[in-house]
Design an enzyme around this catalytic site. Structure first.
Site, mmCIF file in Angstrom:
data_model
loop_
_atom_site.group_PDB
_atom_site.id
_atom_site.type_symbol
_atom_site.label_atom_id
_atom_site.label_comp_id
_atom_site.label_asym_id
_atom_site.label_seq_id
_atom_site.Cartn_x
_atom_site.Cartn_y
_atom_site.Cartn_z
ATOM 1 N N SER A 198 0.844 -1.200 0.000
ATOM 2 C CA SER A 198 0.000 0.000 0.000
ATOM 3 C C SER A 198 0.878 1.249 0.000
ATOM 4 C CB SER A 198 -0.881 0.042 1.243
ATOM 5 O OG SER A 198 -1.711 -1.085 1.268
ATOM 6 N N GLU A 268 2.088 5.707 3.418
ATOM 7 C CA GLU A 268 2.511 4.574 4.246
ATOM 8 C C GLU A 268 3.966 4.250 3.886
ATOM 9 O OE1 GLU A 268 -0.181 1.226 4.719
ATOM 10 O OE2 GLU A 268 1.508 -0.152 4.629
HETATM 11 N N1 EPU Z 1 -11.712 -0.705 -3.193
HETATM 12 C C1 EPU Z 1 -12.153 -0.135 -4.362
HETATM 13 N N2 EPU Z 1 -11.234 0.172 -5.311
HETATM 14 C C2 EPU Z 1 -9.905 -0.065 -5.129
HETATM 15 C C3 EPU Z 1 -9.469 -0.638 -3.937
HETATM 16 C C4 EPU Z 1 -10.400 -0.956 -2.970
HETATM 17 O O1 EPU Z 1 -13.350 0.111 -4.560
HETATM 18 O O2 EPU Z 1 -9.133 0.245 -6.064
HETATM 19 C C5 EPU Z 1 -12.721 -1.037 -2.160
HETATM 20 C C6 EPU Z 1 -12.824 -2.550 -1.953
HETATM 21 O O3 EPU Z 1 -13.721 -3.124 -2.865
HETATM 22 C C7 EPU Z 1 -13.305 -2.621 -0.520
HETATM 23 C C8 EPU Z 1 -12.652 -1.408 0.151
HETATM 24 O O4 EPU Z 1 -12.290 -0.523 -0.916
HETATM 25 O O5 EPU Z 1 -14.699 -2.457 -0.466
HETATM 26 C C9 EPU Z 1 -11.422 -1.779 0.974
HETATM 27 O O6 EPU Z 1 -10.444 -2.383 0.108
HETATM 28 P P1 EPU Z 1 -9.524 -3.606 0.569
HETATM 29 O O7 EPU Z 1 -10.341 -4.675 1.157
HETATM 30 O O8 EPU Z 1 -8.644 -3.908 -0.577
HETATM 31 O O9 EPU Z 1 -8.742 -3.028 1.786
HETATM 32 P P2 EPU Z 1 -7.812 -1.753 1.865
HETATM 33 O O10 EPU Z 1 -8.490 -0.769 2.758
HETATM 34 O O11 EPU Z 1 -7.377 -1.250 0.547
HETATM 35 C C10 EPU Z 1 -6.466 -2.529 3.996
HETATM 36 C C11 EPU Z 1 -5.002 -2.440 4.358
HETATM 37 C C12 EPU Z 1 -4.264 -3.662 3.824
HETATM 38 C C13 EPU Z 1 -4.893 -4.927 4.413
HETATM 39 C C14 EPU Z 1 -6.355 -4.964 3.976
HETATM 40 C C15 EPU Z 1 -7.064 -6.161 4.616
HETATM 41 C C16 EPU Z 1 -4.113 -0.193 4.500
HETATM 42 C C17 EPU Z 1 -3.498 0.940 3.775
HETATM 43 N N3 EPU Z 1 -4.418 -1.254 3.762
HETATM 44 O O12 EPU Z 1 -6.540 -2.395 2.575
HETATM 45 O O13 EPU Z 1 -2.931 -3.587 4.292
HETATM 46 O O14 EPU Z 1 -4.212 -6.076 3.953
HETATM 47 O O15 EPU Z 1 -7.027 -3.763 4.422
HETATM 48 O O16 EPU Z 1 -8.312 -6.317 4.055
HETATM 49 O O17 EPU Z 1 -4.300 -0.120 5.703
HETATM 50 C C18 EPU Z 1 -0.852 -2.578 3.694
HETATM 51 O O18 EPU Z 1 -0.990 -1.803 4.646
HETATM 52 O O19 EPU Z 1 0.168 -2.544 2.964
HETATM 53 C C19 EPU Z 1 -1.906 -3.517 3.369
HETATM 54 C C20 EPU Z 1 -1.875 -4.231 2.251
#
Ligand code: EPU
Length: 274
Positions: A198, A268
């Site tokens: 991320s 991040e």
């Molecule tokens: N989404 C979109 N478009 C995108 C990306 C995401 O619409 O391009 C939507 C997804 O469909 C979902 C929501 O946004 O409804 C959240 O997306 P996702 O589940 O991919 O989670 P995230 O918030 O992007 C966070 C952490 C990840 C962790 C996941 C666990 C951060 C910055 N990211 O991602 O951690 O693995 O939750 O679900 O806190 C990291 O920190 O490097 C990392 C990968």
């Protein structure tokens, strides 16, 4: 202790971005680290390079933890040096049904980096749950043992050189398989390719990836780096991307999210400029 001069950091970065480091030290013992810390005013600590973006020329000495890679087990405890790769710890977790250690499932990089950044695959699980103590060295090489922690979101809140971490992981045979499958599913859905994971932290109540997506920026390219088509918060180097390409996309994404949603995106990824 080994040191290397004029090092191409692309092999020390999970994004594979080229930059030239004047000198990289590879300590192999606590004595080596203490010697380095005592002799330097300024230095950069580098683990697995999964969260750091380096500029083209890095003059500041780098201390790489790759050779601090030992694991000792004492009864129900593991003493893990900071340069141990998360993938190694993941293997141990799977072998022993250590459920809390699944928080680092699929993460690139090292345990030292994961602790420093309180990295986790799951939003509701932290490695800190199984940490008993952390040995750190301060800027003068003095040793401290920390037993009380106050980690925040993507910040372990630990200062100093993390030397090793004592873990007391719990075995949970009943729920392990279910959580492992969940971890595999999350990882499968995250973009493949050379990246720094991320790029931005999630602003409170939002997903940075979704905000970038809603600005229409998925697939946006600069030189060899593109914003992933499948997740707006992952930038992929697929064609000899440069530091400047990466920075350009960071700036574009920040500006677009600020303009459209009036939300400030915070990095991040750590940027090292010189
Ligand atoms: N989404 C979109 N478009 C995108 C990306 C995401 O619409 O391009 C939507 C997804 O469909 C979902 C929501 O946004 O409804 C959240 O997306 P996702 O589940 O991919 O989670 P995230 O918030 O992007 C966070 C952490 C990840 C962790 C996941 C666990 C951060 C910055 N990211 O991602 O951690 O693995 O939750 O679900 O806190 C990291 O920190 O490097 C990392 C990968």
């Amino acid at each position: 202790m080994i040191n290397k001069k004029n090092v191409d950091l692309s092999t020390y970065s999970t994004a594979g971005i080229h930059s030239n480091a004047k000198i990289v030290y590879f300590p192999e013992s606590m004595g080596d680290v203490q010697k380095l810390l005592k002799s330097m005013d300024n230095f950069i600590i580098l683990g697995g390079g999964s969260n750091t973006l380096f500029a083209e020329e890095i003059d500041t000495p780098i201390i790489n933890t790759a050779l601090l890679n030992k694991i000792d087990s004492e009864k129900d405890r593991l003493v893990v040096q900071s340069g141990v790769k998360n993938s190694i710890l993941q293997r141990i977790a799977i072998k022993n049904n250590y459920i809390d250690l699944l928080s680092i499932y699929g993460l690139p990089g090292t345990i030292g980096g994961a602790v420093k950044g309180n990295a986790t695959l799951f939003n509701d699980m932290s490695l800190f749950k199984s940490i008993v103590s952390i040995r750190i060295l301060d800027k003068k090489g003095r040793l401290y043992v920390i037993k009380n922690f106050s980690p925040h979101y993507r910040d372990g809140n630990i200062n100093g050189f993390i030397y090793d971490i004592t873990l007391s992981p719990k075995t949970n045979s009943e729920h392990f398989e279910g959580l492992l499958n969940k971890a595999k599913k999350i990882r499968k859905e995250q973009p493949k390719g050379s990246s720094l994971g991320s790029v931005f932290k999630n602003p409170k109540g939002h997903s940075a990836g979704q905000l970038i997506d809603e600005c229409g920026l998925k697939g946006k390219r600069k030189g060899g780096v593109k914003i992933s088509e499948s997740h707006g918060n992952f930038f992929i180097n697929d064609n000899n991307g440069t530091y400047k390409d990466f920075i350009y996309l960071i700036d574009i994404a920040k500006a677009a999210v600020q303009e459209r949603f009036n939300i400030q995106l915070d990095l991040e990824v750590k940027i090292v400029e010189k």
